[in-house]
Design a protein around this motif. Structure first.
Motif, short mmCIF file in Angstrom:
data_model
loop_
_atom_site.label_atom_id
_atom_site.label_comp_id
_atom_site.label_asym_id
_atom_site.label_seq_id
_atom_site.Cartn_x
_atom_site.Cartn_y
_atom_site.Cartn_z
N MET A 1 40.41 27.82 26.23
CA MET A 1 40.23 29.00 27.09
C MET A 1 39.72 28.59 28.47
O MET A 1 38.87 27.72 28.56
CB MET A 1 39.23 29.94 26.44
N ARG A 2 40.27 29.23 29.50
CA ARG A 2 39.84 28.92 30.86
C ARG A 2 38.38 29.28 31.05
O ARG A 2 37.94 30.33 30.59
CB ARG A 2 40.69 29.72 31.86
N ASP A 3 37.63 28.42 31.73
CA ASP A 3 36.23 28.73 32.01
C ASP A 3 36.05 28.92 33.52
O ASP A 3 37.03 28.93 34.28
CB ASP A 3 35.30 27.64 31.45
N ALA A 4 34.78 29.07 33.94
CA ALA A 4 34.51 29.37 35.35
C ALA A 4 35.00 28.24 36.27
O ALA A 4 35.44 28.50 37.40
CB ALA A 4 33.01 29.58 35.54
N VAL A 5 34.93 26.99 35.79
CA VAL A 5 35.39 25.86 36.61
C VAL A 5 36.91 25.95 36.79
O VAL A 5 37.43 25.84 37.91
CB VAL A 5 35.00 24.51 35.96
N ASP A 6 37.63 26.17 35.68
CA ASP A 6 39.09 26.30 35.78
C ASP A 6 39.46 27.44 36.74
O ASP A 6 40.36 27.30 37.57
CB ASP A 6 39.70 26.61 34.40
N ASP A 7 38.76 28.57 36.60
CA ASP A 7 39.08 29.74 37.44
C ASP A 7 38.88 29.41 38.92
O ASP A 7 39.69 29.80 39.77
CB ASP A 7 38.19 30.94 37.07
N LEU A 8 37.80 28.67 39.22
CA LEU A 8 37.54 28.35 40.63
C LEU A 8 38.59 27.36 41.17
O LEU A 8 39.10 27.53 42.29
CB LEU A 8 36.13 27.78 40.79
N ILE A 9 38.93 26.35 40.37
CA ILE A 9 39.98 25.40 40.81
C ILE A 9 41.25 26.19 41.11
O ILE A 9 41.90 26.01 42.15
CB ILE A 9 40.28 24.32 39.74
N TRP A 10 41.59 27.08 40.20
CA TRP A 10 42.83 27.84 40.35
C TRP A 10 42.79 28.73 41.60
O TRP A 10 43.76 28.79 42.37
CB TRP A 10 43.11 28.67 39.09
N ASP A 11 41.66 29.39 41.81
CA ASP A 11 41.56 30.29 42.97
C ASP A 11 41.60 29.52 44.28
O ASP A 11 42.04 30.03 45.31
CB ASP A 11 40.29 31.15 42.88
N GLU A 12 41.13 28.26 44.26
CA GLU A 12 41.14 27.43 45.47
C GLU A 12 42.52 26.79 45.71
O GLU A 12 42.78 26.30 46.80
CB GLU A 12 40.11 26.29 45.33
N ALA A 13 43.35 26.77 44.70
CA ALA A 13 44.61 26.01 44.80
C ALA A 13 45.66 26.78 45.60
O ALA A 13 45.80 27.99 45.44
CB ALA A 13 45.16 25.74 43.40
N PRO A 14 46.41 26.06 46.47
CA PRO A 14 47.57 26.70 47.10
C PRO A 14 48.58 27.08 46.02
O PRO A 14 48.65 26.40 45.00
CB PRO A 14 48.12 25.60 48.01
N LYS A 15 49.30 28.15 46.22
CA LYS A 15 50.22 28.60 45.15
C LYS A 15 51.66 28.19 45.46
O LYS A 15 52.61 28.79 44.97
CB LYS A 15 50.09 30.13 44.96
N GLU A 16 51.77 27.14 46.29
CA GLU A 16 53.09 26.56 46.58
C GLU A 16 52.99 25.06 46.46
O GLU A 16 52.07 24.47 47.04
CB GLU A 16 53.52 26.88 48.01
N VAL B 1 47.56 24.36 33.05
CA VAL B 1 48.98 24.01 32.95
C VAL B 1 49.87 25.25 33.10
O VAL B 1 50.84 25.24 33.87
CB VAL B 1 49.26 23.29 31.61
N ASP B 2 49.54 26.33 32.42
CA ASP B 2 50.41 27.51 32.47
C ASP B 2 50.50 28.05 33.89
O ASP B 2 51.58 28.41 34.36
CB ASP B 2 49.88 28.62 31.53
N GLY B 3 49.37 28.11 34.59
CA GLY B 3 49.38 28.57 35.98
C GLY B 3 50.27 27.69 36.84
O GLY B 3 51.09 28.18 37.63
N ALA B 4 50.14 26.37 36.67
CA ALA B 4 50.93 25.43 37.47
C ALA B 4 52.42 25.62 37.22
O ALA B 4 53.23 25.53 38.15
CB ALA B 4 50.50 24.00 37.17
N LEU B 5 52.78 25.91 35.96
CA LEU B 5 54.20 26.12 35.65
C LEU B 5 54.76 27.36 36.33
O LEU B 5 55.97 27.49 36.52
CB LEU B 5 54.39 26.21 34.13
N GLY B 6 53.86 28.27 36.72
CA GLY B 6 54.29 29.45 37.49
C GLY B 6 54.60 29.10 38.95
O GLY B 6 55.23 29.87 39.67
N ILE B 7 54.14 27.92 39.41
CA ILE B 7 54.38 27.48 40.79
C ILE B 7 55.64 26.63 40.88
O ILE B 7 56.45 26.75 41.78
CB ILE B 7 53.18 26.64 41.31
#
Ligand SMILES: C[S@@+](CC[C@H](N)C(=O)[O-])C[C@H]1O[C@@H](n2cnc3c(N)ncnc32)[C@H](O)[C@@H]1O
Length: 331
Positions: free
Chosen positions: A1-16, A29-35
């Motif tokens: 399960m995603r935790d606060a660290v994962d959420d922050l990395i994801w929110d900081e990441a460019p989506k392209e 991984v799932d989020g990255a596959l959406g990019i």
């Protein structure tokens, strides 16, 4: 399960991004596959890797080079961070984002990243977590694995960044090797098939192989198993090192002895879980009467745990910090 660290990395990441590397962060991984469909995953811990679709895993961290976005959980050791930063070099525009709990972070991490990237900065903290961002790859080649010859022991050991202990030989392990060599209380390791459980940089495995044993080695850390394999090659020795959790996959009663400097963390009971589980599993994997050699910090209650879980246990060497025991599997 995603935790606060994962959420922050994801929110900081460019989506392209054209290609994304995920390091030790299986929940992203799932989020990255959406990019992008080009997602390459490396997890040092076998249990993390096992939660990822196998076709997304790279065989070697060097295969991550050339991505334009790298999303990582910051490892605790600076050496492991250095290895992470080195393997994602390649593309001229790669961005590295590494997150962790703030209490596990320090400024030396910025310095390590600054060796590999022209610019490093930090996100604001959120939910006790923070992300380090690094841009402008310097293109330094990875200098992992590192190999060190130990003339006093007569062999070399090898380490990748996340290998426990790097290329040093742990002081507890030295006491264990001394006891195995007969410098302890007259215990003898019978020749046969011996498993170095939690092999780290392979120092125990190298010693056993030099003694002519058939040596198996197991670690949950890819860097440990790969380091042990490199050490075996450098020393011209044969060691069958496998990446996995506990004693999974070893057949019942297939091993004559297990030798281990098991994982522990001082004073935090729950961190002995892997070790106690291994003691329980050892009676399945050891042949009846087989031995378990173990070194541990003397304050830990492992002698009692070994006697209760496996069989009669005696102390064969001890110094100011460490105790070496031999247990005969009686179950
Ligand atoms: C204290 S280190 C000892 C390393 C090496 N044998 C030495 O003497 O330097 C313990 C090792 O156990 C490994 N380990 C931890 N949990 C494990 C598990 N569940 N299964 C296999 N290995 C594990 C760690 O990755 C680490 O390399």
């Amino acid at each position: 399960m995603r935790d606060a660290v994962d959420d922050l990395i994801w929110d900081e990441a460019p989506k392209e991004a054209a290609a994304v590397a995920i390091l030790d962060a299986p929940e992203l991984v799932d989020g990255a596959l959406g990019i992008t469909p080009d997602v390459r995953v490396f997890c040092d811990d076998w249990r993390d890797a096992a939660s990822v679709a196998p076709e997304l895993l790279v065989e070697h961290p060097d295969d991550l080079g050339g991505v334009d976005l790298a999303l990582a959980r910051l490892p605790k050791s600076l050496a492991a961070l250095d290895h992470q930063a080195a393997v994602v070099q390649g593309a001229p525009d790669v961005t590295y984002l590494g997150g962790a709990r703030i209490r596990h972070m320090n400024y030396s991490m910025n310095e390590v990243l600054a060796k590999h990237f022209a610019a490093v900065n930090a996100s604001l903290g959120r939910s006790k977590s923070r992300v380090l961002r690094a841009y402008g790859p310097q293109g330094l080649e990875s200098d992992w694995p590192k190999v060190r010859q130990h003339d006093d022991l007569g062999f070399a050991v090898a380490a990748y960044g996340a290998t426990f202990g790097g290329t040093k030989v742990d002081p507890g392990t030295r006491l264990l090797l001394m006891a195995l060599a007969g410098g302890g209380d007259h215990a003898r390791l019978e020749a046969g098939t011996v498993l170095d459980w939690g092999c780290g940089n392979g120092s125990v495995a190298m010693w056993l192989a030099k003694e002519g044993m058939g040596v198996l080695a197991r670690d949950v850390s890819w860097s440990a198993v790969a380091g042990t394999a490199v050490a075996a090659e450098v020393n011209g020795l044969t060691v069958d090192a496998t990446w996995g959790d506990g004693l999974d996959g070893y057949a019942d009663h297939s091993v004559d002895a297990i030798v281990t400097n098991p994982p522990f963390h001082q004073g935090v009971a729950k961190d002995s879980t892997d070790t106690l589980k291994m003691f329980d599993e050892a009676s399945r994997v050891l042949r009846p009467g087989g031995q378990l050699w173990c070194v541990y910090n003397s304050h830990l209650p492992y002698r009692r745990a070994l006697s209760e879980r496996l069989g009669p246990t005696r102390v064969v060497a001890q110094d100011r910090h460490y105790t070496v025991t031999v247990t005969s599997s009686g179950r």
